[in-house]
Design a protein around this motif. Structure first.
Motif, PDB file in Angstrom:
ATOM      1  N   ALA A  17       0.829  -1.202   0.000  1.00 46.78           N
ATOM      2  CA  ALA A  17       0.000   0.000   0.000  1.00 46.78           C
ATOM      3  C   ALA A  17       0.865   1.255   0.000  1.00 46.78           C
ATOM      4  O   ALA A  17       0.601   2.211  -0.739  1.00 46.78           O
ATOM      5  CB  ALA A  17      -0.937  -0.006   1.207  1.00 46.78           C
ATOM      6  N   ASP A  18       1.924   1.257   0.795  1.00 44.63           N
ATOM      7  CA  ASP A  18       2.818   2.403   0.867  1.00 44.63           C
ATOM      8  C   ASP A  18       3.529   2.608  -0.464  1.00 44.63           C
ATOM      9  O   ASP A  18       3.637   3.725  -0.965  1.00 44.63           O
ATOM     10  CB  ASP A  18       3.826   2.202   2.003  1.00 44.63           C
ATOM     11  CG  ASP A  18       4.608   3.463   2.306  1.00 44.63           C
ATOM     12  OD1 ASP A  18       3.975   4.537   2.433  1.00 44.63           O
ATOM     13  OD2 ASP A  18       5.843   3.376   2.415  1.00 44.63           O
ATOM     14  N   ARG A  19       3.976   1.535  -1.053  1.00 45.90           N
ATOM     15  CA  ARG A  19       4.664   1.619  -2.347  1.00 45.90           C
ATOM     16  C   ARG A  19       3.712   2.157  -3.417  1.00 45.90           C
ATOM     17  O   ARG A  19       4.085   3.000  -4.225  1.00 45.90           O
ATOM     18  CB  ARG A  19       5.203   0.252  -2.729  1.00 45.90           C
ATOM     19  CG  ARG A  19       6.001   0.261  -3.988  1.00 45.90           C
ATOM     20  CD  ARG A  19       6.577  -1.107  -4.273  1.00 45.90           C
ATOM     21  NE  ARG A  19       7.251  -1.075  -5.532  1.00 45.90           N
ATOM     22  CZ  ARG A  19       8.541  -1.269  -5.682  1.00 45.90           C
ATOM     23  NH1 ARG A  19       9.290  -1.553  -4.638  1.00 45.90           N
ATOM     24  NH2 ARG A  19       9.087  -1.211  -6.877  1.00 45.90           N
ATOM     25  N   GLU A  20       2.490   1.684  -3.417  1.00 43.84           N
ATOM     26  CA  GLU A  20       1.499   2.153  -4.383  1.00 43.84           C
ATOM     27  C   GLU A  20       1.231   3.650  -4.193  1.00 43.84           C
ATOM     28  O   GLU A  20       1.135   4.393  -5.162  1.00 43.84           O
ATOM     29  CB  GLU A  20       0.202   1.359  -4.217  1.00 43.84           C
ATOM     30  CG  GLU A  20      -0.914   1.801  -5.124  1.00 43.84           C
ATOM     31  CD  GLU A  20      -0.624   1.647  -6.606  1.00 43.84           C
ATOM     32  OE1 GLU A  20      -1.311   2.311  -7.408  1.00 43.84           O
ATOM     33  OE2 GLU A  20       0.283   0.883  -6.969  1.00 43.84           O
ATOM     34  N   ARG A  21       1.123   4.056  -2.960  1.00 46.69           N
ATOM     35  CA  ARG A  21       0.902   5.474  -2.653  1.00 46.69           C
ATOM     36  C   ARG A  21       2.039   6.332  -3.207  1.00 46.69           C
ATOM     37  O   ARG A  21       1.815   7.391  -3.769  1.00 46.69           O
ATOM     38  CB  ARG A  21       0.819   5.668  -1.138  1.00 46.69           C
ATOM     39  CG  ARG A  21      -0.349   6.448  -0.661  1.00 46.69           C
ATOM     40  CD  ARG A  21      -0.422   6.661   0.838  1.00 46.69           C
ATOM     41  NE  ARG A  21       0.223   5.714   1.724  1.00 46.69           N
ATOM     42  CZ  ARG A  21      -0.325   4.580   2.169  1.00 46.69           C
ATOM     43  NH1 ARG A  21      -1.528   4.239   1.778  1.00 46.69           N
ATOM     44  NH2 ARG A  21       0.324   3.789   2.987  1.00 46.69           N
ATOM     45  N   HIS A  22       3.268   5.852  -3.059  1.00 47.92           N
ATOM     46  CA  HIS A  22       4.439   6.621  -3.492  1.00 47.92           C
ATOM     47  C   HIS A  22       4.638   6.571  -5.000  1.00 47.92           C
ATOM     48  O   HIS A  22       5.186   7.507  -5.572  1.00 47.92           O
ATOM     49  CB  HIS A  22       5.688   6.133  -2.770  1.00 47.92           C
ATOM     50  CG  HIS A  22       5.734   6.593  -1.354  1.00 47.92           C
ATOM     51  ND1 HIS A  22       4.929   6.069  -0.369  1.00 47.92           N
ATOM     52  CD2 HIS A  22       6.465   7.550  -0.738  1.00 47.92           C
ATOM     53  CE1 HIS A  22       5.167   6.663   0.769  1.00 47.92           C
ATOM     54  NE2 HIS A  22       6.095   7.576   0.579  1.00 47.92           N
ATOM     55  N   LEU A  23       4.241   5.494  -5.649  1.00 46.17           N
ATOM     56  CA  LEU A  23       4.416   5.374  -7.099  1.00 46.17           C
ATOM     57  C   LEU A  23       3.274   6.020  -7.869  1.00 46.17           C
ATOM     58  O   LEU A  23       3.380   6.225  -9.065  1.00 46.17           O
ATOM     59  CB  LEU A  23       4.566   3.901  -7.503  1.00 46.17           C
ATOM     60  CG  LEU A  23       5.820   3.201  -7.007  1.00 46.17           C
ATOM     61  CD1 LEU A  23       5.824   1.755  -7.443  1.00 46.17           C
ATOM     62  CD2 LEU A  23       7.072   3.910  -7.528  1.00 46.17           C
ATOM     63  N   GLY A  24       2.172   6.257  -7.211  1.00 46.47           N
ATOM     64  CA  GLY A  24       1.079   6.959  -7.851  1.00 46.47           C
ATOM     65  C   GLY A  24       0.029   6.081  -8.504  1.00 46.47           C
ATOM     66  O   GLY A  24      -0.998   6.565  -8.926  1.00 46.47           O
TER      67      GLY A  24
END
Length: 75
Positions: free
Chosen positions: A63-70
Motif C-alpha cells: 500500500a505504501d509503495r502504491e501510494r508513493h508510485l502513484g
C-alpha cells in the motif's frame, strides 16, 4: 506495528527484493499467495516461519509503495 520493523532489503538476498524479517521469503511471494485467494492461515501453513503480522506488513508495504508510485493513471 510498522512494516519497516518486518520488511528488510539486503543486496545479496533474493536479488535485493524486499523480504520478510531477513528470511528468503519476499513480499511478492506473500502477495502472490494472497492474490491467489489463500488465507493468512494457509500462507502460514506454506511458510511456517511467517507470523500474521508479517503478512499484514507485506500488505502495508504494498500500500505504501502504491501510494508513493502513484498507481495507475486513467486515460
Amino acid at each position: 506495528m510498522h512494516y519497516r520493523e518486518r520488511i528488510t532489503l539486503e543486496a545479496g538476498k533474493r536479488g535485493g527484493k524486499p523480504c520478510v524479517r531477513g528470511l528468503r521469503i519476499t513480499v511478492y511471494d506473500v502477495l502472490d499467495q494472497l492474490a491467489a485467494g489463500l488465507t493468512t492461515d494457509e500462507i502460514i501453513e506454506d511458510f511456517p516461519e511467517l507470523e500474521p503480522d508479517d503478512i499484514r506488513a507485506c500488505l502495508q508495504f504494498a500500500a505504501d509503495r502504491e501510494r508513493h508510485l502513484g498507481g495507475l493513471r486513467c486515460a
